[in-house]
Design an enzyme around this catalytic site. Structure first.
Site, PDB file in Angstrom:
ATOM      1  N   HIS A  84      -4.340 -17.910  -3.990  1.00 46.73           N
ATOM      2  CA  HIS A  84      -5.116 -17.058  -3.070  1.00 46.73           C
ATOM      3  C   HIS A  84      -6.370 -17.763  -2.550  1.00 46.73           C
ATOM      4  O   HIS A  84      -7.118 -17.165  -1.779  1.00 46.73           O
ATOM      5  CB  HIS A  84      -5.497 -15.764  -3.788  1.00 46.73           C
ATOM      6  CG  HIS A  84      -6.417 -16.017  -4.946  1.00 46.73           C
ATOM      7  ND1 HIS A  84      -6.002 -16.582  -6.136  1.00 46.73           N
ATOM      8  CD2 HIS A  84      -7.739 -15.825  -5.078  1.00 46.73           C
ATOM      9  CE1 HIS A  84      -7.031 -16.713  -6.934  1.00 46.73           C
ATOM     10  NE2 HIS A  84      -8.107 -16.264  -6.333  1.00 46.73           N
ATOM     11  N   ASP A  85      -6.614 -18.996  -2.993  1.00 47.53           N
ATOM     12  CA  ASP A  85      -7.795 -19.745  -2.533  1.00 47.53           C
ATOM     13  C   ASP A  85      -7.422 -20.903  -1.617  1.00 47.53           C
ATOM     14  O   ASP A  85      -8.296 -21.642  -1.160  1.00 47.53           O
ATOM     15  CB  ASP A  85      -8.548 -20.345  -3.731  1.00 47.53           C
ATOM     16  CG  ASP A  85      -9.163 -19.292  -4.619  1.00 47.53           C
ATOM     17  OD1 ASP A  85      -9.519 -18.220  -4.111  1.00 47.53           O
ATOM     18  OD2 ASP A  85      -9.287 -19.540  -5.837  1.00 47.53           O
TER      19      ASP A  85
ATOM     20  N   ASP B  71     -10.693 -17.110 -15.140  1.00 47.96           N
ATOM     21  CA  ASP B  71     -11.309 -17.605 -13.905  1.00 47.96           C
ATOM     22  C   ASP B  71     -12.472 -18.566 -14.174  1.00 47.96           C
ATOM     23  O   ASP B  71     -13.285 -18.324 -15.077  1.00 47.96           O
ATOM     24  CB  ASP B  71     -11.844 -16.375 -13.147  1.00 47.96           C
ATOM     25  CG  ASP B  71     -12.416 -16.719 -11.786  1.00 47.96           C
ATOM     26  OD1 ASP B  71     -11.649 -17.136 -10.914  1.00 47.96           O
ATOM     27  OD2 ASP B  71     -13.645 -16.560 -11.606  1.00 47.96           O
TER      28      ASP B  71
ATOM     29  N   ASP C  16      -1.882  -1.400  -3.737  1.00 52.27           N
ATOM     30  CA  ASP C  16      -2.266  -0.682  -4.962  1.00 52.27           C
ATOM     31  C   ASP C  16      -1.251  -0.929  -6.084  1.00 52.27           C
ATOM     32  O   ASP C  16      -0.205  -1.551  -5.866  1.00 52.27           O
ATOM     33  CB  ASP C  16      -2.426   0.820  -4.674  1.00 52.27           C
ATOM     34  CG  ASP C  16      -1.264   1.363  -3.849  1.00 52.27           C
ATOM     35  OD1 ASP C  16      -0.120   1.134  -4.264  1.00 52.27           O
ATOM     36  OD2 ASP C  16      -1.504   1.983  -2.792  1.00 52.27           O
TER      37      ASP C  16
ATOM     38  N   ASP D  55      -6.464 -11.120 -14.859  1.00 53.70           N
ATOM     39  CA  ASP D  55      -7.386 -12.180 -14.469  1.00 53.70           C
ATOM     40  C   ASP D  55      -8.769 -11.862 -15.076  1.00 53.70           C
ATOM     41  O   ASP D  55      -9.379 -10.842 -14.734  1.00 53.70           O
ATOM     42  CB  ASP D  55      -7.463 -12.178 -12.927  1.00 53.70           C
ATOM     43  CG  ASP D  55      -7.842 -13.527 -12.357  1.00 53.70           C
ATOM     44  OD1 ASP D  55      -8.666 -14.208 -12.970  1.00 53.70           O
ATOM     45  OD2 ASP D  55      -7.314 -13.868 -11.278  1.00 53.70           O
TER      46      ASP D  55
ATOM     47  N   ASP E  60       0.851  -1.186   0.000  1.00 50.63           N
ATOM     48  CA  ASP E  60       0.000   0.000   0.000  1.00 50.63           C
ATOM     49  C   ASP E  60       0.893   1.243   0.000  1.00 50.63           C
ATOM     50  O   ASP E  60       1.710   1.417   0.906  1.00 50.63           O
ATOM     51  CB  ASP E  60      -0.879  -0.060   1.263  1.00 50.63           C
ATOM     52  CG  ASP E  60      -1.642   1.232   1.491  1.00 50.63           C
ATOM     53  OD1 ASP E  60      -1.826   1.996   0.519  1.00 50.63           O
ATOM     54  OD2 ASP E  60      -2.054   1.463   2.648  1.00 50.63           O
TER      55      ASP E  60
ATOM     56  N   GLU F 136      -8.448 -21.535 -15.245  1.00 51.05           N
ATOM     57  CA  GLU F 136      -8.775 -22.243 -14.014  1.00 51.05           C
ATOM     58  C   GLU F 136      -9.925 -23.170 -14.363  1.00 51.05           C
ATOM     59  O   GLU F 136     -11.030 -22.718 -14.655  1.00 51.05           O
ATOM     60  CB  GLU F 136      -9.205 -21.250 -12.937  1.00 51.05           C
ATOM     61  CG  GLU F 136      -9.412 -21.931 -11.604  1.00 51.05           C
ATOM     62  CD  GLU F 136     -10.337 -21.177 -10.677  1.00 51.05           C
ATOM     63  OE1 GLU F 136     -10.168 -21.285  -9.470  1.00 51.05           O
ATOM     64  OE2 GLU F 136     -11.259 -20.484 -11.157  1.00 51.05           O
TER      65      GLU F 136
HETATM   66  C1  NOJ Z   1     -11.901 -18.665  -8.472  1.00 54.35           C
HETATM   67  C2  NOJ Z   1     -11.087 -17.597  -7.828  1.00 54.35           C
HETATM   68  O1  NOJ Z   1      -9.756 -18.016  -7.741  1.00 54.35           O
HETATM   69  C3  NOJ Z   1     -11.722 -17.331  -6.488  1.00 54.35           C
HETATM   70  O2  NOJ Z   1     -10.921 -16.498  -5.670  1.00 54.35           O
HETATM   71  C4  NOJ Z   1     -13.076 -16.737  -6.731  1.00 54.35           C
HETATM   72  O3  NOJ Z   1     -13.732 -16.563  -5.497  1.00 54.35           O
HETATM   73  C5  NOJ Z   1     -13.925 -17.629  -7.625  1.00 54.35           C
HETATM   74  N1  NOJ Z   1     -13.204 -18.156  -8.745  1.00 54.35           N
HETATM   75  C6  NOJ Z   1     -15.093 -16.864  -8.161  1.00 54.35           C
HETATM   76  O4  NOJ Z   1     -14.672 -15.953  -9.115  1.00 54.35           O
END
Ligand code: NOJ
Length: 549
Positions: free
Chosen positions: A328-329, A198, A27, A96, A19, A255
């Protein structure tokens, strides 16, 4: 070999990166400031999770306007500067594309929901209620609750694979698809080096919508089981390729949860729709199908080895995988694959070594190169991640106690990987001068980039050594893969070979000292080892790479 096979990628979660304004969220200027840091890790691709205008219900995966930058991240000028500065360092910025759904605040949806005859009426998936007024089907959204939400204005339900604020686009409408291609080309013209696409396996919906066999106490079935990878999807994807990537010097990775190894040839490779595809079997070992945090299965190293073997095998003659262990998931890999009392520094090196020496392009996720692990916050209210809330509620519905439900959140929450980057040991780890949007992991006093920079045995310097190794030893890119010691319950090992060039990776996933027999080791030099390496012996959590003379 293509440029994207030779380089390494870095997944960057901009909200938590740096940031520069004191707002508490990262940012674009923060990314520009740290490009040299990324270059020092040998990174050639930086995938930035969505930075388009968004109400941030799902941190940018709910796009309100694909043609503008969210003000919390900066301006279009900042984005132009980022493209230009990255280019100077030979780094391509990969954006993305969230194309399965938009935000409910997207102008298209605002128009679509108004009535059944407006120009965007057919841009989303609308259906009438069942006779009793209930949702058209019993599908559960991936973040929990029904996948359908009632819209009073249209007197119809709309479908959302994820949160109710993320209505699914209707890809069956060619106008929608053309607009999505136009957006991608807008960003290519601006300087994007490619795209991560995505949730693409959900864009083709079945011709007939029907109830599924319930898989939980709520009488619902996961929408994933009803709509992922529906026959006919490839027609859309080939059209995407023709209109977006064909003939252009860009790179695409999708993905695509639910795509099986035997279908891979249609998705990637010379005639496939994308250059690479994210497949999740090795990071979802505890879930047989849908990711239900309160119903994890125990897993063993043999399962991880099999998942990696299968994906190496699947891309042997066609296609190419992104290698990754974090994103990140997902939880942090140290916490995911190792017991709590493991030597964290050594465990981080085990994952890094496999990441950089398997066949495929390494995708490193921010903080992984500094050795972050999971954390535990006491109450669900401390969490930001929308799916943590859904999974927590679902766990309670399934009969778990609050404490048990929290244990699932601790183990799997997506916030584990979303805490701010730890740049130094100053307050808030140098991430922000304001209040961080998510608390900084308390490990920041020792695990931070500045401290690790100075420590030759740090995880950061190990990652740098791996990057140099991969640049010097081309067999790591173009060599074949053969697994060794397949049945060993502690060691993971494999050979990379091309002609006379031969490298062997051996890592110890356990806290035991493990002996092994490898006749050719006497004819090898040690290129890298996390502890002084002894022939035929792996110390607890040791990693090493050896080279045939
Ligand atoms: C996959 C993404 O990696 C995730 O972070 C997101 O919540 C879902 N798709 C919905 O877009």
């Amino acid at each position: 070999m293509k440029w994207w096979q030779k380089t390494a990628a870095f997944e960057l979660y901009p909200k938590s990166f740096l940031d520069t304004t004191g707002s508490g969220t990262g940012d674009l200027k923060g990314i520009i400031r740290k490009l040299d840091y990324l270059a020092s890790l040998g990174i050639g691709i930086v995938w930035i999770t969505p930075v388009f205008r968004s109400p941030m219900v799902d941190n940018g995966y709910d796009v309100a306007d694909y043609y503008s930058i969210d003000p919390s991240y900066g301006t279009m000028e900042d984005m132009d500067e980022l493209f230009a500065e990255a280019k100077k360092r030979n780094i391509r910025i990969v954006l993305d594309l969230v194309y399965n759904h938009t935000s409910e605040q997207n102008a298209w949806f605002i128009e679509s929901r108004r009535d059944r005859t407006n120009p965007k009426a057919d841009w989303y998936i609308w259906r009438d209620a069942k006779e009793d007024g209930s949702a058209p089907t019993n599908w559960r959204g991936i973040f929990g609750g029904s996948a359908w939400t009632w819209c009073e204005e249209r007197k119809q339900y709309y479908l959302h694979t994820f949160a109710e604020q993320q209505p699914d686009l209707n890809w069956a409408n060619p106008e929608v698809r053309q607009e999505l291609y136009r957006i991608a080309n807008f960003w290519i013209d601006k300087g994007a080096g490619g795209f991560r696409v995505d949730a693409i396996s959900y864009v083709r919906k079945p011709d007939v919508f029907k109830d599924g066999e319930p898989d939980g106490e709520d009488g619902m079935v996961s929408v994933h089981d009803m709509t992922a990878n529906t026959p006919g999807i490839l027609e859309y994807l080939y059209e995407f390729r023709q209109n977006v990537s064909e003939g252009k010097d860009i790179f695409t990775v999708s993905e695509a949860n639910g795509v099986k190894a035997n279908e891979l040839k249609y998705w990637v490779g010379e005639h496939g729709a994308f250059d690479m595809l994210f497949e999740f079997s090795h990071v979802n070992l505890e879930f047989k199908g849908v990711e239900t945090w309160c119903k994890p299965d125990p897993w063993k190293l043999a399962d991880l080895k099999k998942a990696l073997r299968d994906s190496q095998e699947a891309t042997k003659d066609n296609g190419w995988y992104p290698i990754f262990f974090e994103n990140h998931d997902k939880p942090r890999s140290i916490s995911h694959y190792f017991p709590e009392d493991a030597d964290k520094n050594a465990a981080a090196k085990v994952i890094g070594t496999v990441l950089y020496t398997l066949r495929g392009t390494p995708f490193l996720y921010q903080g992984q190169e500094l050795g972050y692990d999971n954390f535990k916050w006491d109450s669900i209210d401390c969490y930001n991640d929308i799916s943590s809330y859904g999974q927590y509620e679902f766990a309670l519905q399934e009969g778990l106690s609050e404490e048990e439900a929290m244990a699932c959140v601790h183990r799997f929450s997506r916030d584990n990987s979303r805490t701010p980057m730890q740049w130094d040991d100053s307050p808030n780890a140098g991430f922000t001068s304001g209040t961080p949007w998510l608390p900084v992991h308390e490990g920041y006093r020792t695990e931070n980039a500045e401290a690790e920079e100075k420590d030759p045995s740090s995880v950061l310097n190990w990652y740098r050594a791996l990057a140099s190794l991969r640049a010097e030893e081309t067999v790591l890119t173009d060599g074949s893969f053969t697994e060794l010691f397949e049945d060993d319950p502690y060691l993971y090992a494999f050979r990379r070979k091309n002609g006379d060039a031969e490298l062997i990776t051996i890592v110890n996933f356990s806290g035991n000292t493990v002996k092994y027999g490898l006749a050719e080791e006497s004819d090898c030099d040690v290129l890298l080892s996390s502890f002084p390496h002894e022939t035929g012996v792996m110390k607890p959590y040791e990693s090493c790479v050896i080279k045939k003379r």
